[in-house]
Design a protein around this motif. Structure first.
Motif, PDB file in Angstrom:
ATOM      1  N   VAL A  26      28.375  31.274  41.736  1.00  0.00           N
ATOM      2  CA  VAL A  26      28.734  32.004  42.915  1.00  0.00           C
ATOM      3  C   VAL A  26      27.172  32.271  43.660  1.00  0.00           C
ATOM      4  CG1 VAL A  26      29.239  34.209  43.771  1.00  0.00           C
ATOM      5  CG2 VAL A  26      30.627  33.534  42.031  1.00  0.00           C
ATOM      6  N   VAL A  27      27.384  31.323  44.904  1.00  0.00           N
ATOM      7  CA  VAL A  27      26.179  31.378  45.739  1.00  0.00           C
ATOM      8  C   VAL A  27      26.103  32.686  46.858  1.00  0.00           C
ATOM      9  CG1 VAL A  27      24.669  29.832  47.129  1.00  0.00           C
ATOM     10  CG2 VAL A  27      26.179  28.962  45.516  1.00  0.00           C
ATOM     11  N   LEU A  28      25.328  33.622  46.228  1.00  0.00           N
ATOM     12  CA  LEU A  28      25.566  35.015  47.270  1.00  0.00           C
ATOM     13  C   LEU A  28      25.191  34.780  48.530  1.00  0.00           C
ATOM     14  CD1 LEU A  28      24.282  37.442  44.575  1.00  0.00           C
ATOM     15  CD2 LEU A  28      26.516  36.587  45.137  1.00  0.00           C
ATOM     16  N   LEU A  29      23.909  34.200  48.917  1.00  0.00           N
ATOM     17  CA  LEU A  29      23.496  34.537  50.337  1.00  0.00           C
ATOM     18  C   LEU A  29      24.269  33.344  51.230  1.00  0.00           C
ATOM     19  CD1 LEU A  29      19.950  35.749  50.200  1.00  0.00           C
ATOM     20  CD2 LEU A  29      21.814  36.778  50.884  1.00  0.00           C
ATOM     21  N   GLN A  30      24.628  32.222  50.639  1.00  0.00           N
ATOM     22  CA  GLN A  30      25.391  31.194  51.442  1.00  0.00           C
ATOM     23  C   GLN A  30      26.794  31.619  51.454  1.00  0.00           C
ATOM     24  OE1 GLN A  30      24.901  27.649  49.030  1.00  0.00           O
ATOM     25  NE2 GLN A  30      22.748  27.786  49.083  1.00  0.00           N
ATOM     26  N   ASN A  53      40.101  31.542  52.932  1.00  0.00           N
ATOM     27  CA  ASN A  53      39.001  30.386  52.407  1.00  0.00           C
ATOM     28  C   ASN A  53      37.711  30.920  52.715  1.00  0.00           C
ATOM     29  OD1 ASN A  53      41.241  28.842  51.602  1.00  0.00           O
ATOM     30  ND2 ASN A  53      41.402  27.950  53.739  1.00  0.00           N
ATOM     31  N   GLN A  54      37.449  32.078  53.092  1.00  0.00           N
ATOM     32  CA  GLN A  54      36.130  32.649  53.484  1.00  0.00           C
ATOM     33  C   GLN A  54      35.830  33.601  52.498  1.00  0.00           C
ATOM     34  OE1 GLN A  54      36.893  33.811  57.436  1.00  0.00           O
ATOM     35  NE2 GLN A  54      35.396  32.110  58.228  1.00  0.00           N
ATOM     36  N   LEU A  55      34.530  33.955  52.235  1.00  0.00           N
ATOM     37  CA  LEU A  55      33.982  34.956  51.163  1.00  0.00           C
ATOM     38  C   LEU A  55      32.860  35.874  51.965  1.00  0.00           C
ATOM     39  CD1 LEU A  55      33.306  32.345  48.526  1.00  0.00           C
ATOM     40  CD2 LEU A  55      35.537  33.853  48.561  1.00  0.00           C
ATOM     41  N   GLN A  56      32.591  37.010  51.512  1.00  0.00           N
ATOM     42  CA  GLN A  56      31.752  37.879  51.743  1.00  0.00           C
ATOM     43  C   GLN A  56      31.056  38.378  50.149  1.00  0.00           C
ATOM     44  OE1 GLN A  56      30.367  38.787  54.520  1.00  0.00           O
ATOM     45  NE2 GLN A  56      32.124  38.593  56.279  1.00  0.00           N
ATOM     46  N   ASP A  57      29.902  37.763  50.239  1.00  0.00           N
ATOM     47  CA  ASP A  57      28.978  38.159  49.036  1.00  0.00           C
ATOM     48  C   ASP A  57      29.645  38.113  47.776  1.00  0.00           C
ATOM     49  OD1 ASP A  57      27.389  39.082  51.007  1.00  0.00           O
ATOM     50  OD2 ASP A  57      28.012  41.106  50.868  1.00  0.00           O
ATOM     51  N   PRO A  58      30.273  36.860  47.257  1.00  0.00           N
ATOM     52  CA  PRO A  58      30.950  36.646  46.066  1.00  0.00           C
ATOM     53  C   PRO A  58      30.024  36.933  44.979  1.00  0.00           C
ATOM     54  CG  PRO A  58      30.565  34.717  47.325  1.00  0.00           C
ATOM     55  CD  PRO A  58      30.091  35.488  48.078  1.00  0.00           C
ATOM     56  N   THR A  59      30.400  37.493  43.836  1.00  0.00           N
ATOM     57  CA  THR A  59      29.410  37.653  42.657  1.00  0.00           C
ATOM     58  C   THR A  59      29.959  37.051  41.389  1.00  0.00           C
ATOM     59  OG1 THR A  59      29.989  39.795  42.406  1.00  0.00           O
ATOM     60  CG2 THR A  59      28.232  39.663  43.839  1.00  0.00           C
ATOM     61  N   GLY A  60      31.233  37.044  41.058  1.00  0.00           N
ATOM     62  CA  GLY A  60      31.823  36.585  40.018  1.00  0.00           C
ATOM     63  C   GLY A  60      32.891  35.368  40.190  1.00  0.00           C
ATOM     64  N   VAL A  61      33.069  34.688  39.199  1.00  0.00           N
ATOM     65  CA  VAL A  61      33.854  33.471  39.316  1.00  0.00           C
ATOM     66  C   VAL A  61      34.242  32.849  37.884  1.00  0.00           C
ATOM     67  CG1 VAL A  61      31.845  31.908  39.312  1.00  0.00           C
ATOM     68  CG2 VAL A  61      33.914  31.138  40.211  1.00  0.00           C
ATOM     69  N   LEU A  62      35.508  32.256  37.567  1.00  0.00           N
ATOM     70  CA  LEU A  62      35.852  31.478  36.650  1.00  0.00           C
ATOM     71  C   LEU A  62      36.944  30.571  36.860  1.00  0.00           C
ATOM     72  CD1 LEU A  62      39.128  32.746  35.981  1.00  0.00           C
ATOM     73  CD2 LEU A  62      38.029  34.831  35.449  1.00  0.00           C
ATOM     74  N   VAL A  63      37.193  29.767  35.832  1.00  0.00           N
ATOM     75  CA  VAL A  63      37.978  28.689  35.987  1.00  0.00           C
ATOM     76  C   VAL A  63      39.278  29.139  35.265  1.00  0.00           C
ATOM     77  CG1 VAL A  63      38.303  26.064  35.643  1.00  0.00           C
ATOM     78  CG2 VAL A  63      36.357  27.188  36.421  1.00  0.00           C
ATOM     79  N   ALA A  64      40.418  28.856  35.698  1.00  0.00           N
ATOM     80  CA  ALA A  64      41.811  29.255  34.955  1.00  0.00           C
ATOM     81  C   ALA A  64      41.921  27.997  34.215  1.00  0.00           C
ATOM     82  CB  ALA A  64      43.058  29.422  35.635  1.00  0.00           C
ATOM     83  N   LEU A  65      42.864  28.037  33.040  1.00  0.00           N
ATOM     84  CA  LEU A  65      43.274  26.880  32.268  1.00  0.00           C
ATOM     85  C   LEU A  65      44.029  25.741  33.023  1.00  0.00           C
ATOM     86  CD1 LEU A  65      44.956  28.771  29.240  1.00  0.00           C
ATOM     87  CD2 LEU A  65      42.634  27.683  29.066  1.00  0.00           C
ATOM     88  N   LEU A  70      38.723  31.076  40.427  1.00  0.00           N
ATOM     89  CA  LEU A  70      39.342  32.457  40.803  1.00  0.00           C
ATOM     90  C   LEU A  70      37.781  32.955  41.261  1.00  0.00           C
ATOM     91  CD1 LEU A  70      41.689  31.868  39.136  1.00  0.00           C
ATOM     92  CD2 LEU A  70      41.755  34.307  38.298  1.00  0.00           C
ATOM     93  N   ILE A  71      37.835  33.845  42.310  1.00  0.00           N
ATOM     94  CA  ILE A  71      36.505  34.540  42.592  1.00  0.00           C
ATOM     95  C   ILE A  71      36.513  35.766  43.161  1.00  0.00           C
ATOM     96  CG2 ILE A  71      34.600  34.107  44.614  1.00  0.00           C
ATOM     97  CD1 ILE A  71      36.128  31.598  45.193  1.00  0.00           C
ATOM     98  N   ALA A  72      35.752  36.507  42.536  1.00  0.00           N
ATOM     99  CA  ALA A  72      35.385  38.092  42.967  1.00  0.00           C
ATOM    100  C   ALA A  72      34.489  38.010  44.246  1.00  0.00           C
ATOM    101  CB  ALA A  72      34.641  38.840  41.804  1.00  0.00           C
ATOM    102  N   ASP A  73      35.651  38.204  45.312  1.00  0.00           N
ATOM    103  CA  ASP A  73      34.973  38.239  46.747  1.00  0.00           C
ATOM    104  C   ASP A  73      34.508  39.766  47.068  1.00  0.00           C
ATOM    105  OD1 ASP A  73      34.642  37.591  49.373  1.00  0.00           O
ATOM    106  OD2 ASP A  73      36.664  37.264  49.660  1.00  0.00           O
ATOM    107  N   THR A  74      33.392  40.059  46.620  1.00  0.00           N
ATOM    108  CA  THR A  74      32.980  41.388  46.473  1.00  0.00           C
ATOM    109  C   THR A  74      32.978  42.072  47.620  1.00  0.00           C
ATOM    110  OG1 THR A  74      31.251  40.555  44.706  1.00  0.00           O
ATOM    111  CG2 THR A  74      30.829  42.845  45.700  1.00  0.00           C
ATOM    112  N   ASN A  75      32.572  41.709  48.862  1.00  0.00           N
ATOM    113  CA  ASN A  75      32.533  42.552  49.910  1.00  0.00           C
ATOM    114  C   ASN A  75      33.674  42.405  50.805  1.00  0.00           C
ATOM    115  OD1 ASN A  75      30.267  44.321  49.103  1.00  0.00           O
ATOM    116  ND2 ASN A  75      28.893  43.239  50.456  1.00  0.00           N
ATOM    117  N   ASN A  76      34.671  41.473  50.400  1.00  0.00           N
ATOM    118  CA  ASN A  76      36.144  41.539  50.971  1.00  0.00           C
ATOM    119  C   ASN A  76      36.844  42.259  50.070  1.00  0.00           C
ATOM    120  OD1 ASN A  76      35.668  40.007  53.501  1.00  0.00           O
ATOM    121  ND2 ASN A  76      35.742  38.125  52.346  1.00  0.00           N
TER     122      ASN A  76
END
Length: 317
Positions: A26-30, A53-65, A70-76
């Protein structure tokens, strides 16, 4: 972007994430989420905004089976599921608040093999469980009052034992919870690392200072902790209790570690300030950069304040 949390470092996030071993960072500032290969990343979602398809300060991510990201789109205040590049939908949250259908700055996520989603709802000081396809979440521990958890930042599952671990950042501890068959917490949480409410320095093996990430390693039955403000990575066995000494794995880092993972004997951690994902080889001495390392920025070879990341092998999602 300031998230207004006194216990955690302020996290700035870019709206995209890079993927290519593969490290998913997860690339925060980009404001991006990307898959990382040998040198350059591939953007899965990003471009600062509120679109699917846009993000605001994402901080968590995982890959499902199935390979979805999946992305924790923090400030959205939501969790996005991306079936491919720029093919995302909202599966949890979407508006800011304390309601069962809402989130407030989710920082980390975990997904069980049965597709049950656990969300670290950081500014609501709680862990939410979202069944597959559900439109509302259920609180399994914590709440907006902050009586049990205080700005939690990370979660990791131990499905075999039906347990999960939380980096309870504001309480300076790692806490373990047991789950029943309905994936609800039973009993009290057990502190396995740190001493609740007490801050330690870099020479203290019993206390933490702003633990921002936790990772359970099934093969060695150990719990790994990114102890951000002590600039180190620590490890504890499963039977640890509050005040137990941990094992110092990496110390004296130049930047704060905001993510940690272990795969095939290699230790990986994100260096938030140096904008790099680092890998320590099994010899415990050799460390190399596997993502970023070319300065902070939005280029294909760069990261911008990376936080959480999972590791997976094979082709890009």
């Amino acid at each position: 972007m300031q998230l207004g949390r006194p216990a955690l470092e302020s996290i700035q996030a870019p709206p995209s994430v890079h993927l290519g071993l593969w490290v998913l960072a997860v690339v925060l500032l980009q404001q991006a989420c990307c898959v990382w290969g040998l040198l350059a990343g591939t953007t899965i979602a990003g471009g600062s905004g509120t679109g699917l398809n846009q993000l605001q300060d994402p901080t968590g991510v995982l890959v499902a089976l199935n390979g979805d990201v999946l992305i924790a789109d923090t400030n959205n205040h939501r969790v996005q599921r991306c079936a491919g590049r720029f093919s995302c939908s909202t599966i949890a949250g979407g508006t800011e608040g304390v309601g069962a259908e809402q989130l407030r700055s989710p920082y980390s996520i975990a997904l069980s093999s049965s597709e049950t989603l656990f969300v670290v709802d950081t500014r609501n000081h709680r862990i939410q469980r979202w069944a597959a396809g559900a439109t509302t979440g259920v609180t399994v521990v914590g709440g907006p009052e902050g009586l049990e958890l205080n700005f939690p930042a990370s979660i990791t599952l131990d499905e075999a034992r039906r347990q999960f671990y939380v980096a309870d950042t504001g309480n300076q501890r790692i806490v373990r919870y047991d789950l029943d068959e309905a994936d609800m917490v039973v009993g009290e949480g057990v502190t396995v690392a740190g001493i609740p409410g007490e801050i330690g320095d870099a020479s203290d093996l019993t206390r933490l200072n702003n633990p921002t990430a936790v990772f359970f390693h099934n093969e060695t039955e150990t719990v790994w902790v990114a102890d951000a403000r002590n600039y180190r990575i620590m490890r504890w066995p499963l039977d640890s209790v509050s005040g137990s000494e941990g094992t110092l794995e990496v110390s004296g880092l130049k930047g704060r570690p905001y993510g940690v993972s272990v795969l095939d004997g290699n230790l990986y951690y994100s260096d938030y300030d140096k904008c790099t994902i680092m890998k320590r080889l099994p010899d415990n001495t050799t460390t190399v950069a596997v993502a970023g390392g070319f300065g902070c920025g939005s280029g294909a070879t760069q990261l911008d304040y990376p936080a959480g990341f999972p590791l997976f092998q094979g082709g890009a999602p």
